[in-house]
Design an enzyme around this catalytic site. Sequence first.
Site, PDB file in Angstrom:
ATOM      1  N   SER A 166       0.838  -1.203   0.000  1.00  0.00           N
ATOM      2  CA  SER A 166       0.000   0.000   0.000  1.00  0.00           C
ATOM      3  C   SER A 166       0.869   1.247   0.000  1.00  0.00           C
ATOM      4  O   SER A 166       1.631   1.486   0.944  1.00  0.00           O
ATOM      5  CB  SER A 166      -0.898   0.008   1.234  1.00  0.00           C
ATOM      6  OG  SER A 166      -1.444   1.307   1.380  1.00  0.00           O
ATOM      7  N   HIS A 191      -1.197  -1.220  -4.372  1.00  0.00           N
ATOM      8  CA  HIS A 191      -2.478  -0.970  -3.691  1.00  0.00           C
ATOM      9  C   HIS A 191      -2.570   0.524  -3.405  1.00  0.00           C
ATOM     10  O   HIS A 191      -1.699   1.103  -2.749  1.00  0.00           O
ATOM     11  CB  HIS A 191      -2.546  -1.783  -2.405  1.00  0.00           C
ATOM     12  CG  HIS A 191      -3.859  -1.671  -1.690  1.00  0.00           C
ATOM     13  ND1 HIS A 191      -4.974  -2.392  -2.057  1.00  0.00           N
ATOM     14  CD2 HIS A 191      -4.241  -0.910  -0.629  1.00  0.00           C
ATOM     15  CE1 HIS A 191      -5.984  -2.089  -1.246  1.00  0.00           C
ATOM     16  NE2 HIS A 191      -5.571  -1.182  -0.376  1.00  0.00           N
ATOM     17  N   ASP A 236      -4.816   3.632  -1.927  1.00  0.00           N
ATOM     18  CA  ASP A 236      -5.898   3.934  -0.979  1.00  0.00           C
ATOM     19  C   ASP A 236      -6.401   5.357  -1.156  1.00  0.00           C
ATOM     20  O   ASP A 236      -5.695   6.311  -0.808  1.00  0.00           O
ATOM     21  CB  ASP A 236      -5.385   3.751   0.452  1.00  0.00           C
ATOM     22  CG  ASP A 236      -5.131   2.294   0.786  1.00  0.00           C
ATOM     23  OD1 ASP A 236      -6.084   1.500   0.720  1.00  0.00           O
ATOM     24  OD2 ASP A 236      -3.968   1.954   1.101  1.00  0.00           O
ATOM     25  N   MET A 269      -9.096   8.145  -0.006  1.00  0.00           N
ATOM     26  CA  MET A 269      -9.996   8.462   1.130  1.00  0.00           C
ATOM     27  C   MET A 269     -10.540   9.873   0.969  1.00  0.00           C
ATOM     28  O   MET A 269      -9.812  10.768   0.533  1.00  0.00           O
ATOM     29  CB  MET A 269      -9.206   8.404   2.442  1.00  0.00           C
ATOM     30  CG  MET A 269      -8.485   7.100   2.673  1.00  0.00           C
ATOM     31  SD  MET A 269      -7.558   7.183   4.210  1.00  0.00           S
ATOM     32  CE  MET A 269      -6.670   5.629   4.145  1.00  0.00           C
ATOM     33  N   HIS A 282      -8.350   1.064  -4.052  1.00  0.00           N
ATOM     34  CA  HIS A 282      -9.276   0.847  -2.931  1.00  0.00           C
ATOM     35  C   HIS A 282      -9.918   2.177  -2.580  1.00  0.00           C
ATOM     36  O   HIS A 282      -9.274   3.070  -2.030  1.00  0.00           O
ATOM     37  CB  HIS A 282      -8.469   0.277  -1.746  1.00  0.00           C
ATOM     38  CG  HIS A 282      -9.253   0.081  -0.501  1.00  0.00           C
ATOM     39  ND1 HIS A 282      -8.660  -0.153   0.723  1.00  0.00           N
ATOM     40  CD2 HIS A 282     -10.597   0.068  -0.264  1.00  0.00           C
ATOM     41  CE1 HIS A 282      -9.590  -0.293   1.650  1.00  0.00           C
ATOM     42  NE2 HIS A 282     -10.771  -0.160   1.082  1.00  0.00           N
ATOM     43  N   MET A 310     -12.114   4.417  -0.481  1.00  0.00           N
ATOM     44  CA  MET A 310     -12.785   4.615   0.810  1.00  0.00           C
ATOM     45  C   MET A 310     -13.508   5.949   0.732  1.00  0.00           C
ATOM     46  O   MET A 310     -13.137   6.927   1.401  1.00  0.00           O
ATOM     47  CB  MET A 310     -11.746   4.574   1.940  1.00  0.00           C
ATOM     48  CG  MET A 310     -11.268   3.166   2.230  1.00  0.00           C
ATOM     49  SD  MET A 310      -9.695   3.141   3.098  1.00  0.00           S
ATOM     50  CE  MET A 310      -8.596   3.212   1.699  1.00  0.00           C
ATOM     51  N   MET A 345     -11.537  -6.040   5.213  1.00  0.00           N
ATOM     52  CA  MET A 345     -10.746  -5.112   6.025  1.00  0.00           C
ATOM     53  C   MET A 345     -10.435  -5.779   7.363  1.00  0.00           C
ATOM     54  O   MET A 345     -11.337  -6.227   8.068  1.00  0.00           O
ATOM     55  CB  MET A 345     -11.518  -3.812   6.278  1.00  0.00           C
ATOM     56  CG  MET A 345     -11.645  -2.890   5.079  1.00  0.00           C
ATOM     57  SD  MET A 345     -10.106  -2.498   4.225  1.00  0.00           S
ATOM     58  CE  MET A 345      -9.106  -1.766   5.522  1.00  0.00           C
ATOM     59  N   ASP A 402      -6.651  -6.638   4.092  1.00  0.00           N
ATOM     60  CA  ASP A 402      -5.989  -5.328   4.160  1.00  0.00           C
ATOM     61  C   ASP A 402      -6.036  -4.791   5.590  1.00  0.00           C
ATOM     62  O   ASP A 402      -7.118  -4.560   6.131  1.00  0.00           O
ATOM     63  CB  ASP A 402      -6.750  -4.394   3.193  1.00  0.00           C
ATOM     64  CG  ASP A 402      -6.160  -2.997   3.098  1.00  0.00           C
ATOM     65  OD1 ASP A 402      -5.103  -2.743   3.694  1.00  0.00           O
ATOM     66  OD2 ASP A 402      -6.780  -2.167   2.395  1.00  0.00           O
TER      67      ASP A 402
END
Length: 216
Positions: A8, A33, A35, A37, A66, A68, A137, A175
């Site tokens: 990540s 990966h 992330d 957000m 991913h 979020m 998660m 994850d």
Amino acid sequence: MTPKIAPSLLSADFLHLAQDVEMINNSEADWFHLDIMDGVFVPNISFGFPILQAIKPICKKPMDVHLMIVEPQKFVKEIAAAGAYMMNVHYEACTHLHRTIGAIKEAGMKAGVTLNPHTPISVLEDIIQELDMVLLMSVNPGFGGQSFIEHTVDKTTRLKEMITSKGLNTLIQVDGGVNLETGKRLVDAGADVLVAGNFVFNSPDPIHTIHELKML
Ligand code: DX5
Ligand code: ZN
């Protein structure tokens, strides 16, 4: 079975991001990966499209994104244009999940659905046949470096049973709080893809750490 490893970039050195991308390129890692957000779905803000676009030309491995964020269906086109291989949306953020999964595939990406720690796998009963991957998660999403939630090992075993009993080959990704010890138990329980942020980037030799995870 050898797991896929997806480091990540949330734990990377953002001042020298290209160097960390190169490190992953030169390692045995399988995917990047990424992330994203929004400060609404999770209590933190990470990075968005400009970063994805900036690293796209130098990423030599598939980008696993991913999200979020609330209403991820609004950004399917942008995520595809940013070069994503896999688009992961949270079950908890999608009212019309079936439609969103269809849109992700239509845009040429693999479709993943992510479950928060409190969300039971039973909610996937009528959608799992459409999915390329389920992301469990093992921390509450929002931050790197948190402690692994033990219950995820049992959840992985039960998800693997669901996938096998339906004759599917859906991947299981986990994850949060992954290290050699938790990673080994997850692989034994049926995990196919391990995400690791802090454990890789804060280790003295990230390339070797990725190798060790790959050997689990
Ligand atoms: C957490 C993110 C994770 C995070 C994992 O909300 O989804 O991908 O970067 O970090 P570690 O491996 O440090 O728990
Ligand atoms: Zn993640």
